[in-house]
Design a protein around this motif. Structure first.
Motif, PDB file in Angstrom:
ATOM      1  N   LEU A  47       3.037  -7.727  -1.706  1.00  0.00           N
ATOM      2  CA  LEU A  47       2.754  -7.829  -2.535  1.00  0.00           C
ATOM      3  C   LEU A  47       2.864  -9.500  -3.017  1.00  0.00           C
ATOM      4  O   LEU A  47       2.038 -10.463  -4.451  1.00  0.00           O
ATOM      5  N   HIS A  48       4.562  -9.506  -3.690  1.00  0.00           N
ATOM      6  CA  HIS A  48       4.852 -11.122  -3.399  1.00  0.00           C
ATOM      7  C   HIS A  48       6.576 -11.049  -2.675  1.00  0.00           C
ATOM      8  O   HIS A  48       7.061 -10.056  -2.825  1.00  0.00           O
ATOM      9  N   TYR A  52       6.914  -5.141  -1.001  1.00  0.00           N
ATOM     10  CA  TYR A  52       5.813  -4.686  -0.444  1.00  0.00           C
ATOM     11  C   TYR A  52       4.734  -3.447  -0.811  1.00  0.00           C
ATOM     12  O   TYR A  52       5.647  -3.415  -1.576  1.00  0.00           O
ATOM     13  N   LEU A  53       3.689  -3.432  -1.135  1.00  0.00           N
ATOM     14  CA  LEU A  53       2.927  -1.841  -1.673  1.00  0.00           C
ATOM     15  C   LEU A  53       2.959  -1.261  -0.292  1.00  0.00           C
ATOM     16  O   LEU A  53       2.200  -1.544   0.455  1.00  0.00           O
ATOM     17  N   ASN A  60       0.970   4.974  -6.168  1.00  0.00           N
ATOM     18  CA  ASN A  60       2.129   3.393  -5.672  1.00  0.00           C
ATOM     19  C   ASN A  60       3.501   3.878  -4.907  1.00  0.00           C
ATOM     20  O   ASN A  60       4.370   4.702  -5.538  1.00  0.00           O
ATOM     21  N   ILE A 247       3.801  -2.687 -11.275  1.00  0.00           N
ATOM     22  CA  ILE A 247       3.367  -1.560 -10.636  1.00  0.00           C
ATOM     23  C   ILE A 247       3.519  -0.570 -11.149  1.00  0.00           C
ATOM     24  O   ILE A 247       4.467  -0.414 -11.730  1.00  0.00           O
ATOM     25  N   ASP A 255      -7.078  -2.194  -9.560  1.00  0.00           N
ATOM     26  CA  ASP A 255      -5.082  -2.268  -8.452  1.00  0.00           C
ATOM     27  C   ASP A 255      -5.836  -2.477  -7.254  1.00  0.00           C
ATOM     28  O   ASP A 255      -5.760  -2.739  -5.994  1.00  0.00           O
ATOM     29  N   VAL A 259      -5.855  -5.539  -4.401  1.00  0.00           N
ATOM     30  CA  VAL A 259      -5.297  -5.570  -3.045  1.00  0.00           C
ATOM     31  C   VAL A 259      -6.340  -5.373  -1.720  1.00  0.00           C
ATOM     32  O   VAL A 259      -5.903  -6.649  -1.524  1.00  0.00           O
ATOM     33  N   ASN A 269      -2.686 -14.961  -6.932  1.00  0.00           N
ATOM     34  CA  ASN A 269      -1.974 -13.500  -6.148  1.00  0.00           C
ATOM     35  C   ASN A 269      -2.896 -12.993  -7.507  1.00  0.00           C
ATOM     36  O   ASN A 269      -2.266 -13.337  -9.443  1.00  0.00           O
ATOM     37  N   PHE A 271      -2.283 -10.105  -8.728  1.00  0.00           N
ATOM     38  CA  PHE A 271      -1.074  -9.220  -9.753  1.00  0.00           C
ATOM     39  C   PHE A 271      -0.696 -10.124 -11.247  1.00  0.00           C
ATOM     40  O   PHE A 271       0.484  -9.058 -11.561  1.00  0.00           O
TER      41      PHE A 271
END
Ligand SMILES: [Zn+2]
Length: 294
Positions: A47-48, A52-53, A60, A247, A255, A259, A269, A271
């Motif tokens: 994610l950043h 992580y997702l 989630n 999140i 979302d 992704v 990014n 998100f």
């Protein structure tokens, strides 16, 4: 010779059970029909920074790499545990590296897999006081607005209670606990600072703020006042939270597309959205207002 043969047979039987989890109490499916839409496939994605997702289209699960091991947030349903652990491996991690599992709420869709993940990793589970009491007994809180339709789930042991505002540290990472009760009285959201190069952001993993109850259970009932008061406090808190990336425990509309975009290009990014927490709280506030007006 004969003893060896018997030993070999029982060993292979044991291994088959382990590999297929055929008789694993802790990963036995819960509500498989409704779980299907929560478990919509989603590839693991960074994610950043080191967050992580590793969850699904409708649930989630976050993973944070620290200098002293991994932190997991939420555990989905028990039948998802094999998949969650496979996603960790795909990212180059092992479940054995998970040291802490943070929980947003003691409902089976977010906490059902925690007992198995804690067993497989040896991690401690962190939750609010009221949530820890429900996790310890695997659900079954009679005061829950959704009590009549909630499934029980494997009980969680090795719990550590986090107070509102407490900072949970693992290695170089600090995660703040934010009590956000309402959906459950123990709901807890979590925030931490994430850096990707020089780009540092605050990520919030928000508990559900959905004012949902079984038919006949009314938020307007004077006896349920504590839920309404809890929600109002949580809406105000979430709106005011430092929050660059959100999140939500159930992914937000859009979302899945975010992704997919993130997997193609890391900048910009998709998100990063400093208004996301405010809008998240506002939507829930409007939903509660509607419930109260009915
Ligand atoms: Zn819930």
């Amino acid at each position: 010779m004969r003893n060896w043969a018997i030993a070999a047979i029982s060993l292979s039987g044991f291994m088959a059970m382990g590999a297929g989890k055929a008789d694993d109490m802790l990963t036995r499916p819960i509500a498989p029909e409704s779980a299907k839409r929560w478990l919509a496939p989603q590839p693991p994605v960074r994610l950043h920074g080191r967050t992580y997702l590793i969850g699904f289209g409708g649930l989630n699960v976050a993973l944070i790499r620290t200098s002293a091991g991994l932190i997991l947030i939420d555990g989905a349903v028990p039948q998802a545990v094999g998949d969650i652990e496979a996603k960790m491996r795909k990212l180059g991690f092992s479940v054995r590296q998970v040291k802490l599992i943070l929980s947003t709420e003691p409902h089976f869709d977010h906490a059902g897999g925690i007992a198995a993940l804690a067993r497989d990793s040896g991690a401690s589970v962190v939750a609010s006081g009221p949530a820890a009491a429900v996790l310890r007994q695997g659900g079954g809180d009679p005061d829950d607005p959704q009590a009549a339709w909630l499934e029980r789930f494997p009980a969680v042991t090795k719990l550590r209670v986090a107070r509102d505002g407490e900072v949970i540290k693992l290695g170089d990472t600090a995660i703040t606990a934010h009590a956000t009760p309402g959906h459950t009285l123990g709901s807890m959201s979590w925030s931490w600072k994430s850096c990707e190069g020089k780009d540092c952001r605050t990520i919030v993993f928000a508990a559900s703020l959905n004012p949902i109850a079984v038919e006949g259970w009314r938020f307007a009932n004077p006896g349920h006042r504590r839920f309404v008061d809890a929600f109002r406090g949580s809406f105000a808190r979430v709106k005011a939270m430092r929050c660059d990336m959100l999140i939500a425990s159930h992914p937000l509309d859009g979302d899945a597309g975010r992704v997919a975009r993130l997997m193609k290009a890391r900048t910009p990014n998709p998100f990063i959205d400093p208004g996301a927490c405010r809008r998240y709280a506002e939507r829930a506030e409007a939903a509660l207002g509607k419930k109260l007006a009915e």
